[in-house]
Design a protein around this motif. Structure first.
Motif, short mmCIF file in Angstrom:
data_model
loop_
_atom_site.label_atom_id
_atom_site.label_comp_id
_atom_site.label_asym_id
_atom_site.label_seq_id
_atom_site.Cartn_x
_atom_site.Cartn_y
_atom_site.Cartn_z
N THR A 41 0.85 -1.19 0.00
CA THR A 41 0.00 0.00 0.00
C THR A 41 0.89 1.24 0.00
O THR A 41 2.04 1.18 0.44
N LEU A 42 0.34 2.34 -0.50
CA LEU A 42 1.05 3.63 -0.50
C LEU A 42 0.06 4.71 -0.11
O LEU A 42 -1.12 4.63 -0.45
N PRO A 43 0.55 5.76 0.61
CA PRO A 43 -0.37 6.86 0.95
C PRO A 43 -0.74 7.68 -0.27
O PRO A 43 0.08 7.86 -1.17
N LEU A 44 -1.99 8.15 -0.30
CA LEU A 44 -2.46 9.04 -1.38
C LEU A 44 -3.01 10.29 -0.69
O LEU A 44 -4.11 10.26 -0.11
N GLU A 45 -2.20 11.36 -0.71
CA GLU A 45 -2.54 12.57 0.04
C GLU A 45 -2.37 13.81 -0.82
O GLU A 45 -1.70 13.74 -1.86
N PRO A 46 -2.96 14.94 -0.43
CA PRO A 46 -2.91 16.13 -1.27
C PRO A 46 -1.49 16.47 -1.71
O PRO A 46 -0.58 16.50 -0.89
N ASP A 47 -1.34 16.65 -3.02
CA ASP A 47 -0.07 17.00 -3.67
C ASP A 47 0.94 15.85 -3.70
O ASP A 47 2.06 16.04 -4.17
N GLY A 48 0.57 14.70 -3.20
CA GLY A 48 1.44 13.53 -3.31
C GLY A 48 1.27 12.89 -4.68
O GLY A 48 0.16 12.88 -5.23
N VAL A 49 2.37 12.40 -5.23
CA VAL A 49 2.33 11.77 -6.56
C VAL A 49 2.71 10.30 -6.39
O VAL A 49 3.74 9.99 -5.80
N VAL A 50 1.85 9.42 -6.87
CA VAL A 50 2.08 7.97 -6.71
C VAL A 50 2.15 7.36 -8.11
O VAL A 50 1.30 7.62 -8.95
N VAL A 51 3.16 6.54 -8.33
CA VAL A 51 3.27 5.84 -9.60
C VAL A 51 2.74 4.42 -9.44
O VAL A 51 3.12 3.71 -8.50
N VAL A 52 1.86 4.04 -10.34
CA VAL A 52 1.40 2.65 -10.42
C VAL A 52 2.08 2.05 -11.65
O VAL A 52 1.72 2.38 -12.78
N PRO A 53 3.07 1.19 -11.45
CA PRO A 53 3.76 0.64 -12.62
C PRO A 53 2.84 -0.29 -13.42
O PRO A 53 1.78 -0.70 -12.94
N GLY A 54 3.25 -0.61 -14.62
CA GLY A 54 2.50 -1.57 -15.42
C GLY A 54 2.38 -2.91 -14.69
O GLY A 54 3.15 -3.20 -13.77
N TYR A 55 1.40 -3.67 -15.04
CA TYR A 55 1.15 -5.01 -14.48
C TYR A 55 0.64 -4.98 -13.03
O TYR A 55 0.52 -6.02 -12.41
N VAL A 56 0.40 -3.76 -12.51
CA VAL A 56 0.03 -3.67 -11.09
C VAL A 56 -1.47 -3.32 -10.98
O VAL A 56 -1.90 -2.26 -11.42
N ALA A 57 -2.23 -4.22 -10.37
CA ALA A 57 -3.65 -3.95 -10.10
C ALA A 57 -3.73 -2.92 -8.99
O ALA A 57 -2.88 -2.89 -8.09
N HIS A 58 -4.75 -2.04 -9.04
CA HIS A 58 -4.79 -0.93 -8.09
C HIS A 58 -6.21 -0.55 -7.72
O HIS A 58 -7.13 -0.66 -8.52
N ARG A 59 -6.34 -0.09 -6.46
CA ARG A 59 -7.60 0.51 -6.00
C ARG A 59 -7.24 1.59 -4.98
O ARG A 59 -6.17 1.57 -4.40
N THR A 60 -8.18 2.53 -4.80
CA THR A 60 -7.98 3.56 -3.79
C THR A 60 -8.95 3.33 -2.64
O THR A 60 -10.06 2.80 -2.83
N VAL A 61 -8.51 3.73 -1.44
CA VAL A 61 -9.29 3.55 -0.22
C VAL A 61 -9.32 4.89 0.51
O VAL A 61 -8.27 5.52 0.68
N ASN A 62 -10.51 5.32 0.93
CA ASN A 62 -10.60 6.57 1.68
C ASN A 62 -10.50 6.25 3.17
O ASN A 62 -11.43 5.72 3.77
N VAL A 63 -9.36 6.59 3.79
CA VAL A 63 -9.16 6.28 5.21
C VAL A 63 -9.42 7.50 6.10
O VAL A 63 -9.12 7.47 7.29
N GLY A 64 -10.00 8.56 5.52
CA GLY A 64 -10.25 9.79 6.29
C GLY A 64 -11.73 10.04 6.48
O GLY A 64 -12.58 9.19 6.17
#
Ligand code: F6R
Ligand code: ZN
Length: 204
Positions: free
Chosen positions: A120-143
């Motif tokens: 898992t990786l944090p997804l926060e204001p102004d943060g940039v996250v790279v999802v490489p190829g072959y990687v399944a992804h979903r977002t979760v709201n923890v706030g």
């Protein structure tokens, strides 16, 4: 119709100006996503809440084209799990994606389809996250506020939901007493049994 080349993110309404092409997913559209079927059924009986919307801006001019979507994921829970997106891998597996956090507090749940590695990786204001190829992804709201983010992807990436539909992603994000807890899906059943036993003990 020509797709505009400039959009603005309106941070107060969490929408694009001019608007993109909108879609919405309610809880009833998220079958097999949340582990607690009883909690989901109770929420559905109570009115089928909106879980998230996506406003997409898709450019289709040639093989190098890029597209993006503004996702807005509501705060909420289904049982112990936070509201989250359905999750997918890209149909063109090697297509990567960049997520830019806009508002709220989130986590991305990631899983490499080639070797099963999950993180898992944090997804926060102004943060940039790279999802490489072959990687399944979903977002979760923890706030407690809507989680907004922009996902930027090759226009020919495509969505493959079926690839994770059967086993779901390996990692599950639960709302623990001290905040988000990331657990293996395989440990959920044992954990549920322990919780039930604890509840029964304290009720007797
Ligand atoms: C596009 C992308 C995001 C998601 C959005 C909704 O490749 O990753 O724009 O589409 O977060 O999630 P899903 O598509 O899983 O319902
Ligand atoms: Zn994607």
């Amino acid at each position: 119709m020509t797709v505009p080349l400039v959009h603005a993110i309106d941070r107060s309404s969490l929408t694009l100006r001019p608007p993109g092409v909108g879609s919405a997913r309610h809880l009833s559209n998220l079958d097999g996503v949340f582990a607690d079927a009883v909690a989901r059924a109770a929420l559905l009986a109570d009115g089928d809440p909106l879980v998230y919307t996506v406003e997409a801006v898709e450019h289709r001019e040639g093989s190098g084209a890029l597209s993006y979507g503004l996702g807005v994921l509501q705060p909420g829970r289904v049982g112990e799990e936070y509201f989250m997106t359905k999750g997918h891998a890209h149909a063109r597996r090697e297509a990567a994606e960049v997520y830019l956090g806009v508002a709220g507090r989130g986590l991305m749940v990631l899983e490499d389809l080639r070797d099963g590695r999950a993180w898992t990786l944090p997804l926060e204001p102004d943060g940039v996250v790279v999802v490489p190829g072959y990687v399944a992804h979903r977002t979760v709201n923890v706030g407690d506020e809507p989680l907004a983010y922009l996902g930027l992807y090759p226009s020919d990436a495509g969505h493959d939901y079926a690839v994770i539909a059967e086993a779901n992603l390996r990692l599950v994000v639960l709302a623990g007493p001290a905040g988000p807890e990331v657990v293996e899906r395989a440990d959920l059943t044992a954990r549920g049994a322990v919780r039930r036993a604890e509840r029964e003990r304290s009720a007797s």
